[in-house]
Design a protein around this motif. Structure first.
Motif, short mmCIF file in Angstrom:
data_model
loop_
_atom_site.label_atom_id
_atom_site.label_comp_id
_atom_site.label_asym_id
_atom_site.label_seq_id
_atom_site.Cartn_x
_atom_site.Cartn_y
_atom_site.Cartn_z
N LEU A 81 70.18 -6.21 -54.05
CA LEU A 81 71.53 -6.31 -54.61
C LEU A 81 72.50 -5.31 -54.00
O LEU A 81 73.73 -5.47 -54.12
CB LEU A 81 71.49 -6.14 -56.12
CG LEU A 81 70.85 -7.27 -56.94
CD1 LEU A 81 70.75 -6.89 -58.40
CD2 LEU A 81 71.63 -8.57 -56.77
N ARG A 126 72.23 -12.69 -54.12
CA ARG A 126 71.85 -13.12 -55.47
C ARG A 126 70.33 -13.02 -55.59
O ARG A 126 69.62 -13.34 -54.63
CB ARG A 126 72.31 -14.56 -55.74
CG ARG A 126 71.93 -15.06 -57.13
CD ARG A 126 72.31 -16.51 -57.33
NE ARG A 126 71.80 -17.01 -58.62
CZ ARG A 126 71.76 -18.28 -58.97
NH1 ARG A 126 72.24 -19.22 -58.15
NH2 ARG A 126 71.26 -18.64 -60.13
N SER A 157 75.01 -6.06 -62.38
CA SER A 157 75.03 -6.87 -61.17
C SER A 157 76.16 -7.90 -61.16
O SER A 157 76.32 -8.62 -60.17
CB SER A 157 73.69 -7.60 -60.99
OG SER A 157 73.54 -8.61 -61.96
N ARG A 176 74.99 -11.51 -60.43
CA ARG A 176 74.18 -11.78 -59.23
C ARG A 176 72.68 -11.71 -59.49
O ARG A 176 71.89 -12.01 -58.58
CB ARG A 176 74.57 -10.81 -58.12
CG ARG A 176 75.99 -11.02 -57.62
CD ARG A 176 76.23 -10.30 -56.30
NE ARG A 176 76.24 -8.86 -56.45
CZ ARG A 176 75.56 -8.01 -55.69
NH1 ARG A 176 74.76 -8.47 -54.73
NH2 ARG A 176 75.65 -6.71 -55.88
#
Length: 331
Positions: A43, A49, A70, A73
């Motif tokens: 990430l 992703r 995130s 993601r």
């Protein structure tokens, strides 16, 4: 910006992620999420992703902060990694750019006495990664002496498996074997070790853990599933920690990387086109500094391969070793 959260560096983590070579817009599967070390590294590449999979509910719950940071993601799924093809399908993902697997028990699980993975910490004889199904204590109580000997030998290559099985069968007639220390003490009476060698119960505990969690069957199935979902050019990185796991990974990749038809002795035998190109002619292993910082890394091996555009091979038949269902049924 990199996701926030506690820093966790998995064994051979830098090497595995470098070999995956994550890129912006890529979709990746962290098939054994654990503490999220591989996922954080992936990430950190903008626009990636990740689908994170773990059968341990505690690992999934601990990852919620990372999901939040995130910004959409990261998707976490509580499931077995053998189901990764179905998981990707459920997420409407047609193909992924990389998959990383870290096989075996995690440091978090080993360090929690109540999980029953370690004989060094007193706790219930559990060993389940997913908190469901028979425990190691259930297997010890139910399995025949012959089944116990087979389980211990096949899943740890313990040379004294028959003696250990006899000792367990005798001890359980006197009282149920319910704790890690009780089992470790029984094994230590029949398996001797010299100073500096591994604890005499190490292999028996490994065998029971693998058997209770059906880890080697899971690995066989997960490798085939990875072959199905990786895009051409997508990479598979697998970190294993003992010879049984590494042998399965090596044999799978060698078989899938074979090219050409039969030999002059069997000219009619034809191999399917190679579905993988092996990128690590020899497995990568940790350096001295990593082993010094984390002694559990000493046996780790990393193998990496890249998916070709050939169709996936038919899934191999699972080996005919003892199964949890059969043993618990007394079959």
């Amino acid at each position: 910006m990199s996701p926030v959260g506690p820093r966790h560096i998995p064994v051979l983590g830098r090497e595995a992620v470098e070999m995956l070579s994550p890129r912006e817009g890529g979709i990746y599967v962290d098939a054994t999420f654990g503490a999220g070390g591989y996922t954080r590294a992936i990430l950190s590449v903008q626009g990636t992703r990740v689908i994170g999979i773990d059968r341990d509910r505690a690992a999934i719950a601990a990852g919620f902060d990372l999901v939040h940071s995130s910004a959409g993601r990261l998707t976490l799924v509580e499931d077995r990694f053998s189901n990764l093809a179905g998981i990707c399908s459920a997420q409407d993902i047609k193909g992924v750019d990389g998959i990383v697997m870290d096989i075996g028990v995690s440091s978090m699980q080993l360090d929690e006495p109540e999980r029953g993975f370690s004989f060094r910490l007193g706790g219930p004889l559990d060993m389940r990664m997913s908190h469901v199904g028979p425990t190691a204590a259930d297997v010890i109580a139910k399995a025949s002496e012959a089944d116990l000997a087979n389980i211990i030998y096949i899943f740890s290559e313990e040379r004294h498996s028959r003696a250990v099985a006899r000792a367990i069968a005798a001890a359980r007639k006197q009282a149920p074997i319910l704790t890690t220390r009780a089992l470790a003490d029984i094994v230590a009476k029949v398996v001797r070790s010299k100073p500096g060698e591994i604890h005499p119960a190490t292999r028996t505990f490994q065998a029971l853990r693998i058997f209770v969690n059906q880890e080697l069957d899971e690995l066989h199935l997960a490798l085939s599933a990875a072959e199905q979902v990786l895009k051409p050019g997508g990479r598979l990185a697998v970190v294993s920690f003992h010879s049984l796991e590494d042998r399965i990974v090596k044999n799978f990749l060698v078989e899938r990387a074979k090219s050409g038809g039969g030999s002059r002795h069997l000219p009619e035998l034809a191999h399917a086109p190679p579905s993988f190109r092996i990128l690590t002619s020899r497995p990568l292993t940790p350096g001295a500094s990593e082993i010094s910082a984390n002694p559990r890394a000493r046996s780790a091996k990393l193998r990496v391969a890249e998916r070709t555009d050939a169709p996936a091979h038919p899934a191999a038949t699972l080996p005919g070793w003892p199964t949890l269902d059969n043993v618990m049924r007394g079959g």
